[in-house]
Design an enzyme around this catalytic site. Structure first.
Site, short mmCIF file in Angstrom:
data_model
loop_
_atom_site.label_atom_id
_atom_site.label_comp_id
_atom_site.label_asym_id
_atom_site.label_seq_id
_atom_site.Cartn_x
_atom_site.Cartn_y
_atom_site.Cartn_z
N ILE A 59 35.28 -25.49 -0.85
CA ILE A 59 34.37 -26.62 -0.98
C ILE A 59 34.49 -27.46 0.29
O ILE A 59 35.57 -27.86 0.69
CB ILE A 59 34.71 -27.48 -2.21
CG1 ILE A 59 34.59 -26.64 -3.48
CG2 ILE A 59 33.78 -28.69 -2.26
CD1 ILE A 59 33.21 -26.11 -3.78
N LYS A 60 33.34 -27.70 0.90
CA LYS A 60 33.31 -28.45 2.16
C LYS A 60 33.18 -29.93 1.87
O LYS A 60 32.26 -30.37 1.18
CB LYS A 60 32.11 -27.99 2.99
CG LYS A 60 32.44 -27.52 4.39
CD LYS A 60 31.20 -26.99 5.05
CE LYS A 60 31.42 -26.91 6.56
NZ LYS A 60 30.21 -26.44 7.23
#
Length: 374
Positions: A140-141
């Site tokens: 997850i960025k």
């Protein structure tokens, strides 16, 4: 195998900064894995805006989704398409992930950039996207803003892999590295395993030189008394900045605090070099790949840069070369008043704003494809 495979062997993992449904369906990603040793993929709102907002590649899938989810919100329609692409990329990379025992083989999906300054919303969306994709090789960025720090700690503590994006400054990177460790320590405190968690810190490069070089060119054109000294810094500040970040990484991973976690199986948060396509045609296309090669790093490249490195890149362990020279470059930049701190602060703000605009443009383009209801 290609020079890109040699780059991986030298310690810098090769990731692709691009995702597109047609590319995935045509086997483009699989080809890069097979022929170039590719081990990861990054995406961002700008990439998805170009992929989904233009052309018809997603029209059939959107129509199918709309038929099953009448009246769905535009954000839900977007996420369904993005998640489908990310799942496909994750499946392609899963054999890499398994072969490397979770050390690599990741694909990144970013939280909405419009919540970059909202810690709780970022945590909630990270958990939602993690559950929706449901692949162990997802990252997850999360933007490395002030609000992003505690969100990163909480997300890591929850057992979710994280790609921290939009890092430009030394102090911001160090704060994020501390956030990663804090998350690992909390997870240990909870009695949870940490040996298969992964994180990268995306440190942006070329945008720094673009901003600094513009300042230099303006001052030289104006007849600045330090013109000669200024000209020697063109195209060097970003690389020096990255080398200093890597030197700090090496010291940090040698510290007692990190070694205590490593003894429990923790893996270092690798520095990922982002924005590695050159913006100035005067520079070699492979400048920000050739000069940033070292162990426990990643370079995520747009396709054009990847093609250039395959053809004319140079593989050598360059990150640890002439670190004293890098310090001198940064000292000169400070002496000459180029205000690297101000530049990096502005670049973070501009980066968040740019991704937010791309995201809003993307939603607008998808909304136009919304079926007309009676």
């Amino acid at each position: 195998m290609s020079k890109l495979s040699d780059l991986s062997a030298a310690g810098t993992a090769v990731w692709l900064d691009f995702v597109d449904r047609k590319f995935l369906a045509a086997g483009g990603l699989q080809k890069l894995v097979d022929e170039d040793g590719l081990t990861g993929v990054t995406s961002n709102p700008s990439i998805f805006e170009k992929a989904m907002g233009h052309g018809d590649a997603y029209d059939a899938s959107l129509a199918k989704y709309d038929a099953a989810h009448a009246g769905a919100a535009t954000i839900d329609r977007y996420e369904a398409q993005a998640i489908e692409d990310i799942k496909a990329a994750a499946d392609t990379l899963r054999p890499v992930y398994d072969r490397l025992d979770a050390r690599d083989g990741y694909v990144s999906l970013e939280v909405r950039p419009t919540i970059a300054d909202d810690t709780d919303a970022t945590i909630a969306e990270a958990q939602k996207l993690w559950a929706a994709v449901d692949k162990p090789n997802l990252m997850i960025k999360i933007p490395g803003t002030l609000a992003g720090g505690p969100a990163i700690s909480a997300t890591i503590a929850a057992g979710i892999n994280v790609n921290v994006t939009l890092l430009f400054a030394q102090d911001a990177y160090q704060r994020i590295a501390e956030a990663y460790v804090t998350g690992l320590e909390e997870r240990v405190r909870q009695g949870q395993p940490i040996d298969r968690l992964a994180s990268v810190a995306s440190f942006f490069v070329s945008r720094i030189d673009s901003a600094i070089d513009k300042k230099i060119d303006e001052r030289v054109a104006a007849g600045d008394k330090d013109a000669d000294a200024l000209k020697t810094l063109r195209g060097k500040v970003a690389i020096a900045n990255a080398k200093q970040a890597y030197a700090w990484f090496q010291d940090f991973t040698a510290s007692e605090r990190w070694q205590a976690l490593a003894a429990k199986g923790a893996r270092p948060q690798r520095l990922l070099w982002a924005s590695t396509g050159t913006k100035d045609p005067a520079y070699p296309e492979t400048l920000y790949v050739d000069t940033l090669i070292g162990h426990d790093t990643v370079n995520t490249m747009p396709p054009k840069t990847m093609d250039a490195f395959r053809e004319k890149g140079t593989v050598a362990e360059t990150l640890t070369q002439d670190v004293a020279g890098a310090r001198h470059v940064l000292a000169e930049a400070e002496r000459l008043g180029l205000d690297l701190t101000g530049v990096t602060d502005t670049l973070v703000e501009e980066g968040v704003a740019s991704f937010a605009k791309a995201f809003e443009d993307l939603l607008g383009a998808i909304a136009k494809k919304q079926p007309v209801t009676a």
